[in-house]
Design a protein around this motif. Structure first.
Motif, short mmCIF file in Angstrom:
data_model
loop_
_atom_site.label_atom_id
_atom_site.label_comp_id
_atom_site.label_asym_id
_atom_site.label_seq_id
_atom_site.Cartn_x
_atom_site.Cartn_y
_atom_site.Cartn_z
N ASP A 151 11.68 3.93 8.17
CA ASP A 151 11.97 4.64 6.93
C ASP A 151 12.45 3.66 5.87
N TYR A 152 11.82 3.70 4.71
CA TYR A 152 12.16 2.76 3.63
C TYR A 152 13.60 2.86 3.20
N ARG A 153 14.18 4.08 3.27
CA ARG A 153 15.59 4.26 2.90
C ARG A 153 16.51 3.54 3.87
N ALA A 154 16.18 3.62 5.15
CA ALA A 154 17.00 2.93 6.16
C ALA A 154 16.89 1.42 5.99
N VAL A 155 15.67 0.92 5.74
CA VAL A 155 15.49 -0.52 5.59
C VAL A 155 16.22 -1.04 4.36
N ALA A 156 16.07 -0.34 3.24
CA ALA A 156 16.74 -0.76 2.00
C ALA A 156 18.25 -0.73 2.17
N SER B 108 0.81 -1.22 0.00
CA SER B 108 0.00 0.00 0.00
C SER B 108 0.84 1.27 0.00
N SER B 109 2.15 1.14 0.11
CA SER B 109 3.05 2.30 0.12
C SER B 109 3.96 2.25 -1.10
N LEU B 110 3.97 3.32 -1.88
CA LEU B 110 4.83 3.37 -3.06
C LEU B 110 6.29 3.24 -2.68
N GLU B 111 6.70 3.96 -1.63
CA GLU B 111 8.10 3.92 -1.20
C GLU B 111 8.50 2.53 -0.72
N ALA B 112 7.65 1.93 0.11
CA ALA B 112 7.96 0.59 0.63
C ALA B 112 7.95 -0.44 -0.51
N SER B 113 7.05 -0.29 -1.47
CA SER B 113 6.99 -1.22 -2.60
C SER B 113 8.27 -1.16 -3.43
N PRO C 54 17.37 12.31 6.67
CA PRO C 54 16.90 11.77 5.39
C PRO C 54 17.90 11.99 4.26
N LEU C 55 18.56 13.15 4.25
CA LEU C 55 19.54 13.43 3.21
C LEU C 55 20.69 12.44 3.28
N MET C 56 21.21 12.18 4.47
CA MET C 56 22.31 11.23 4.62
C MET C 56 21.86 9.82 4.26
N LEU C 57 20.64 9.46 4.66
CA LEU C 57 20.13 8.13 4.32
C LEU C 57 20.04 7.95 2.81
N THR C 58 19.57 8.98 2.12
CA THR C 58 19.46 8.91 0.67
C THR C 58 20.83 8.75 0.02
N ARG C 59 21.81 9.46 0.52
CA ARG C 59 23.15 9.36 -0.04
C ARG C 59 23.77 7.99 0.25
N ILE C 60 23.53 7.48 1.45
CA ILE C 60 24.05 6.15 1.80
C ILE C 60 23.39 5.07 0.94
N LEU D 291 12.94 8.30 -6.31
CA LEU D 291 11.89 8.58 -5.34
C LEU D 291 12.46 9.19 -4.07
N ALA D 292 13.58 8.63 -3.58
CA ALA D 292 14.21 9.14 -2.36
C ALA D 292 14.72 10.57 -2.56
N GLU D 293 15.35 10.80 -3.70
CA GLU D 293 15.88 12.16 -3.96
C GLU D 293 14.75 13.17 -4.15
N GLY D 294 13.65 12.74 -4.74
CA GLY D 294 12.53 13.64 -4.94
C GLY D 294 11.82 14.00 -3.65
#
Length: 249
Positions: free
Chosen positions: A126-131, A85-90, A213-219, A244-247
């Protein structure tokens, strides 16, 4: 091989098979990766329903004469509806499933546990942290891991403020002196410490680390590039996830 088998598994891919059926790719700690046909899934309401990323005990039938495995029934463990149900999580789940398939599920128990834990975590973190944590631990499972504390080429410990490079000879992060790629794949000090500290603790503890969030996206972007450099696999879902993360910043 018995004609009837049962084992826990996660659906990591679901694709149409003709006009009526679907072909599932399952990750199981018992079977590894296994393709399983669901008869009538496209047309019949009576067909067994197995959605993408569902975790269940799958009951299958082996037709040895046809070399075909088909789904008979299942007992649901977790639907992971929150992921779908979540675009980011998907997008994050798609990347994780792609890595599992690229690694062919070798050493399936470790992959199954990692994927299960991360799918569960996508419904609360946060989907970025999980990924990022998935890729970090996937590198170790695939035999490409680094401790992010010492250079694997020369053995020197990284300095507190040192920027880490990459060795094309051994396909691993390394100190600047041993870098062979013109510092084209770099890891800043704070990000390096985050990865090193993450490997020292269980997944739930690592996911609780406070990080912007910025650091997570870069990592996340770094780990995607690192995985591709070390494994040679091109991750098709990576661009969508990173975009998606950068946006979102």
């Amino acid at each position: 091989m018995d004609r009837n088998e049962s084992a826990p598994a996660i659906v990591v891919r679901s694709a149409r098979q003709g006009e009526r059926d679907r072909m599932l790719t399952l990750l199981s700690p018992v079977w590894g990766l296994r393709r399983t046909l669901v008869y009538g899934a496209q047309k019949s309401r009576k067909a067994v329903k197995a959605s993408l990323y569902m975790e269940a005990v799958f009951h299958v039938y082996n037709n040895r004469e046809r070399g075909l495995v088909s789904l008979v029934d299942l007992d649901v463990i977790a639907t992971h509806e929150g992921v779908l149900s979540s675009l980011e999580a998907s997008f994050a789940a798609s990347l994780m499933a792609e890595i599992v398939i690229a690694e062919k599920g070798e050493g399936p128990l470790g992959w199954y546990r990692l994927l299960t834990d991360c799918l569960d975590a996508l419904e609360g973190f946060d989907y970025r942290a999980v990924a990022s944590q998935f890729i970090l631990r996937a590198l170790a499972l695939a035999g490409h891991g680094s401790d992010f504390r010492t250079c694997p080429v020369c053995g020197a410990a990284y300095g507190e403020s040192e920027i880490v490079g990459f060795s094309g000879q051994i396909l691993a992060p390394c100190c600047q002196k041993c870098d062979s790629e013109g510092m084209s794949l770099i890891l800043p000090p704070n990000a390096r410490r985050y990865l090193a500290d993450s490997l020292d603790v269980p997944l739930p503890r690592a996911l609780s680390f406070r990080i912007s969030p910025l650091m997570l996206t870069r990592i996340l972007g770094y780990l995607v590039r690192l995985y591709s450099a070390e494994s040679g696999a091109l991750l098709r879902s990576a661009d969508s996830l990173i975009g998606l993360a950068e946006g979102a910043l």
